[in-house]
Write an enzyme that holds these catalytic residues in place. Structure first.
Site, PDB file in Angstrom:
ATOM      1  N   ARG A  93       2.510  -6.824   8.703  1.00 53.65           N
ATOM      2  CA  ARG A  93       1.747  -5.528   9.339  1.00 53.65           C
ATOM      3  C   ARG A  93       2.350  -5.314  10.635  1.00 53.65           C
ATOM      4  NH1 ARG A  93      -4.066  -7.759   7.026  1.00 53.65           N
ATOM      5  NH2 ARG A  93      -4.341  -6.359   5.331  1.00 53.65           N
ATOM      6  N   ASN A 105      -1.880   0.046   6.984  1.00 58.76           N
ATOM      7  CA  ASN A 105      -1.387  -1.082   7.565  1.00 58.76           C
ATOM      8  C   ASN A 105      -0.611  -2.039   6.322  1.00 58.76           C
ATOM      9  OD1 ASN A 105      -3.312  -1.818   5.754  1.00 58.76           O
ATOM     10  ND2 ASN A 105      -4.637  -3.463   7.063  1.00 58.76           N
ATOM     11  N   PHE A 143     -15.352   3.256   7.234  1.00 55.63           N
ATOM     12  CA  PHE A 143     -14.174   3.630   6.855  1.00 55.63           C
ATOM     13  C   PHE A 143     -13.874   3.486   5.405  1.00 55.63           C
ATOM     14  CE2 PHE A 143     -14.728  -0.893   7.969  1.00 55.63           C
ATOM     15  CZ  PHE A 143     -14.127  -1.403   6.649  1.00 55.63           C
ATOM     16  N   LYS A 195       0.932  -1.370  -0.057  1.00 56.50           N
ATOM     17  CA  LYS A 195       0.054   0.118   0.055  1.00 56.50           C
ATOM     18  C   LYS A 195       0.755   1.168  -0.032  1.00 56.50           C
ATOM     19  CE  LYS A 195      -3.890  -2.066   2.441  1.00 56.50           C
ATOM     20  NZ  LYS A 195      -4.968  -2.016   3.500  1.00 56.50           N
ATOM     21  N   HIS A 249      -2.249  -5.552   1.886  1.00 57.31           N
ATOM     22  CA  HIS A 249      -3.461  -6.159   1.523  1.00 57.31           C
ATOM     23  C   HIS A 249      -3.247  -7.511   0.932  1.00 57.31           C
ATOM     24  CE1 HIS A 249      -7.763  -7.065   0.422  1.00 57.31           C
ATOM     25  NE2 HIS A 249      -7.158  -7.223  -0.807  1.00 57.31           N
ATOM     26  N   THR A 292      -5.392  -7.469  10.538  1.00 57.80           N
ATOM     27  CA  THR A 292      -5.531  -6.311   9.727  1.00 57.80           C
ATOM     28  C   THR A 292      -5.231  -5.085  10.559  1.00 57.80           C
ATOM     29  OG1 THR A 292      -7.655  -6.870   8.978  1.00 57.80           O
ATOM     30  CG2 THR A 292      -7.515  -4.676   8.854  1.00 57.80           C
ATOM     31  N   TYR A 309     -12.295  -2.273  -3.702  1.00 60.82           N
ATOM     32  CA  TYR A 309     -12.879  -2.432  -2.098  1.00 60.82           C
ATOM     33  C   TYR A 309     -14.419  -2.325  -2.046  1.00 60.82           C
ATOM     34  CZ  TYR A 309      -8.187  -2.278   0.023  1.00 60.82           C
ATOM     35  OH  TYR A 309      -6.985  -2.338   0.578  1.00 60.82           O
ATOM     36  N   GLU A 311      -9.695  -9.905  -7.464  1.00 70.69           N
ATOM     37  CA  GLU A 311      -8.715  -8.691  -7.304  1.00 70.69           C
ATOM     38  C   GLU A 311      -7.333  -8.975  -8.192  1.00 70.69           C
ATOM     39  OE1 GLU A 311      -7.694  -9.250  -3.165  1.00 70.69           O
ATOM     40  OE2 GLU A 311      -9.661  -8.312  -2.493  1.00 70.69           O
ATOM     41  N   ARG A 326      -2.159 -14.735   3.939  1.00 70.89           N
ATOM     42  CA  ARG A 326      -2.813 -14.136   5.052  1.00 70.89           C
ATOM     43  C   ARG A 326      -2.541 -14.289   6.416  1.00 70.89           C
ATOM     44  NH1 ARG A 326      -6.971 -10.317   4.256  1.00 70.89           N
ATOM     45  NH2 ARG A 326      -8.115 -11.147   6.103  1.00 70.89           N
TER      46      ARG A 326
HETATM   47  P1  CMP Z   1      -7.384  -4.605   3.602  1.00 67.76           P
HETATM   48  O1  CMP Z   1      -6.683  -5.781   3.869  1.00 67.76           O
HETATM   49  O2  CMP Z   1      -6.634  -3.693   2.605  1.00 67.76           O
HETATM   50  O3  CMP Z   1      -8.850  -4.588   3.472  1.00 67.76           O
HETATM   51  C1  CMP Z   1      -9.838  -3.585   3.661  1.00 67.76           C
HETATM   52  C2  CMP Z   1      -9.046  -2.387   4.597  1.00 67.76           C
HETATM   53  O4  CMP Z   1     -10.088  -1.569   5.142  1.00 67.76           O
HETATM   54  C3  CMP Z   1      -8.239  -3.266   5.553  1.00 67.76           C
HETATM   55  O5  CMP Z   1      -7.028  -3.683   5.222  1.00 67.76           O
HETATM   56  C4  CMP Z   1      -8.048  -1.814   6.534  1.00 67.76           C
HETATM   57  O6  CMP Z   1      -6.987  -1.030   5.935  1.00 67.76           O
HETATM   58  C5  CMP Z   1      -9.321  -1.149   6.296  1.00 67.76           C
HETATM   59  N1  CMP Z   1     -10.266  -1.511   7.531  1.00 67.76           N
HETATM   60  C6  CMP Z   1     -10.736  -2.501   7.692  1.00 67.76           C
HETATM   61  N2  CMP Z   1     -11.453  -2.570   8.985  1.00 67.76           N
HETATM   62  C7  CMP Z   1     -11.225  -1.191   9.440  1.00 67.76           C
HETATM   63  C8  CMP Z   1     -11.774  -0.602  10.499  1.00 67.76           C
HETATM   64  N3  CMP Z   1     -12.902  -1.104  11.454  1.00 67.76           N
HETATM   65  N4  CMP Z   1     -11.539   0.819  10.576  1.00 67.76           N
HETATM   66  C9  CMP Z   1     -10.733   1.352   9.593  1.00 67.76           C
HETATM   67  N5  CMP Z   1     -10.402   0.665   8.562  1.00 67.76           N
HETATM   68  C10 CMP Z   1     -10.600  -0.529   8.283  1.00 67.76           C
END
Ligand code: CMP
Length: 139
Positions: A102, A112, A57, A10, A115, A91, A49, A126, A85
């Protein structure tokens, strides 16, 4: 079963010059079969997304993911979707197991670092944002 999955580095990790370190750690465990840097347009990021559309969010996530270039990494191997994963960690970097990508490079739940596709269905959705059918087959 041999699978393909998508890892995306990212904008926060790209800005922090962590591409090389992340690829190095990933490559020690997984087979990298495709690599592409790109910058998402807003509509494309919203489609990437789409499962999160309507969540509180969502706008923050799209703002962030369009804030700079990202790197798409195509990985292939037995059970690679779940293995990757586990390798990247939870996450929220604060909850990610020590040593995971992460935990090492993420700074918040939004920023983070990476992804990874979470299922065969999300991988199939994706991967085409970065790699076409011919590139996937040539892998
Ligand atoms: P990612 O694996 O890219 O998939 C979706 C993204 O949304 C996740 O990583 C986070 O960066 C973001 N995300 C998921 N849950 C939350 C949350 N509760 N608050 C803020 N961001 C979130």
């Amino acid at each position: 079963m041999k699978e393909q999955t998508l890892l995306m580095i990212k904008p926060d990790a790209v800005r922090a010059r962590r591409i090389g370190k992340i690829l190095d750690q990933v490559e020690q465990v997984f087979q990298i079969v495709g690599l592409r840097m790109k910058r998402f347009q807003r509509d494309e990021a919203e489609r990437f997304y789409a499962v999160h559309r309507g969540k509180p969010f969502f706008e923050t996530l799209v703002d962030f993911i369009t804030s700079g270039p990202v790197v798409g990494v195509l990985l292939e191997g037995e059970g690679v979707i779940q293995k990757l994963r586990d390798f990247i960690g939870a996450t929220d970097p604060a909850k990610a197991a020590p040593g995971t990508i992460r935990a090492l490079y993420g700074t918040s739940i939004t920023e983070n670092a990476v992804h990874a596709s979470d299922s065969p269905e999300s991988a199939a959705y994706e991967i085409p944002f970065f790699f076409n059918e011919e590139e996937r087959r040539a892998a």
